[in-house]
Design a protein around this motif. Sequence first.
Motif, short mmCIF file in Angstrom:
data_model
loop_
_atom_site.label_atom_id
_atom_site.label_comp_id
_atom_site.label_asym_id
_atom_site.label_seq_id
_atom_site.Cartn_x
_atom_site.Cartn_y
_atom_site.Cartn_z
N GLY A 77 -4.69 -1.35 -1.38
CA GLY A 77 -3.68 -0.33 -1.18
C GLY A 77 -4.26 0.96 -0.64
O GLY A 77 -3.54 1.87 -0.26
N CYS A 113 -2.72 -8.23 0.24
CA CYS A 113 -2.60 -6.85 -0.24
C CYS A 113 -2.20 -5.95 0.92
O CYS A 113 -2.63 -6.15 2.06
N THR A 114 -1.36 -4.97 0.65
CA THR A 114 -0.90 -4.06 1.70
C THR A 114 -0.92 -2.63 1.17
O THR A 114 -0.96 -2.40 -0.05
N ASP A 155 0.94 -1.03 -2.32
CA ASP A 155 1.14 -2.02 -3.37
C ASP A 155 1.15 -1.39 -4.76
O ASP A 155 1.95 -1.77 -5.62
N TRP A 186 5.04 -12.05 -5.11
CA TRP A 186 3.63 -11.69 -4.99
C TRP A 186 2.78 -12.68 -5.76
O TRP A 186 3.13 -13.11 -6.87
N ARG A 210 -2.52 -10.31 -5.99
CA ARG A 210 -1.98 -9.08 -5.42
C ARG A 210 -1.48 -8.14 -6.51
O ARG A 210 -1.67 -6.93 -6.45
N ALA A 245 -3.34 -4.55 -7.45
CA ALA A 245 -2.52 -3.34 -7.38
C ALA A 245 -2.51 -2.59 -8.71
O ALA A 245 -2.57 -1.36 -8.75
N CYS A 247 -8.29 -7.24 0.25
CA CYS A 247 -7.88 -6.45 -0.91
C CYS A 247 -8.93 -5.44 -1.33
O CYS A 247 -8.75 -4.76 -2.35
#
Length: 442
Positions: free
Chosen positions: A25, A341-342, A345, A359, A363, A367, A411
């Motif tokens: 994130g 992962c973005t 998150d 998810w 993930r 997060a 991630c």
Amino acid sequence: MRAGAGRRAPARAFVVVLALVSSCGAAPVSPDAPVPRADPAWGVVDSTCAPDRLAARVPGVDVAVVEAHWDRLEPTPGVTDAGYAAALRETVGRCAAAGVRVVLGSGLQYPPDWVRALPGALVLDQAGRSPTTGAVDTVFSAAVAAAADDHLRRLVGAVGVEDLVGVRVGTSTAGELGHPGPEASGAAFDSWWAFGDAPQHGIGLAPGQVPAPLPDWIPGQRTWQGRAVTPDDARAWFAWYSGALVRAVAGRAAALRSAGYGGPVHVPAAGRGVLPRDLDAAVAVVLDTAVRDGALRRGLDYVGDLGTLAATVPGAVVDVTGLDDATAVRARRLDPPQDRCTPGDAEALVSGDAALDDWPNQRVTVAAAARAGLPTAGENPGPPGPTTGGDPDSDSEADQVRYAVDYARGCGLSAFLLAFEDDLYTGRSGITPEDYRAAIGR
């Protein structure tokens, strides 16, 4: 690092990696336009540090998890098995001499038989059942906690600290954070593992722990001592139940510090824990429910408790134990895929959005660690099977090598540890060192 190089330098380097590599994130992640970032450290799980394997290791794979066994180090109360201690120190020393940095598995999940006879050692659920897994109460029992702390001090004394860049500490029979899982009672999803005299009434309670806020109340009951149980009561009870795990880890970490170990404390984390929305729904019915994978009964509240872990265990690292597990495979098949992962998150995790259900475990956990400001490491599940949570959707280990390495990079994990070393060198799972080399690009 060359074989024979000094041992203290790699330890410091690994600590720096853990401190500087951000969690998921912190930067955009896209399969089409990857963001430049430091690679994780690469390693293996359950290493023997055997000379032939060290000689054949993939360049850049320079971290090894070496697992200790409490029952072998101290088979008799208060007596160290000198032969086992020497062999363990030799194993760690071989890796260090070859420039391989060692994360030591504490072995708390392997208690000697004599520990089971200690006061309060028996873990009990609300029906008076004990786990079929042989778990002992390292969370609430003062006697067991004291024995565990003595084991950790004995372990550090046997191995030394100069070659260690991490020590793993968990509370379950799998060596992970959590109370026993639903499989431990033989009756799925119905056991809450905190009904001995220590957790309920403070008799023989481990230092740092507190008794249950509603003594003798069983989750799901609508009244307690003649009054109605409220959702706030249920939330407080669950916070106590889940928080006890972190308090136990903090106690074990304090024992390590008292023995002279000052490096990272790795806390293996399985599954995804309870999502905030699911916990809200559970407390609304005073915990008369369950969530998928048994997270509620295991007391796994990563969103709620990892911040406490960060505050109470200096140097804590969250080890994600199922990179590319079956939940990742299913998330990868969605349209659009939900496995990566973005950015954002960590914030989305507490939004209550129904999309969080898609998810994968990894993930969610990464997060949650990011929200707590904790670094993350990770490992793949290993060969699909009952002991690794395998199901029909699981990737083969050959596919895990490729996907899990990609997830570790995407991630922002500080380290990726391939499970297991034997799989690389025995061919039992159809993978070879060349597969690992190709995955990490060495």
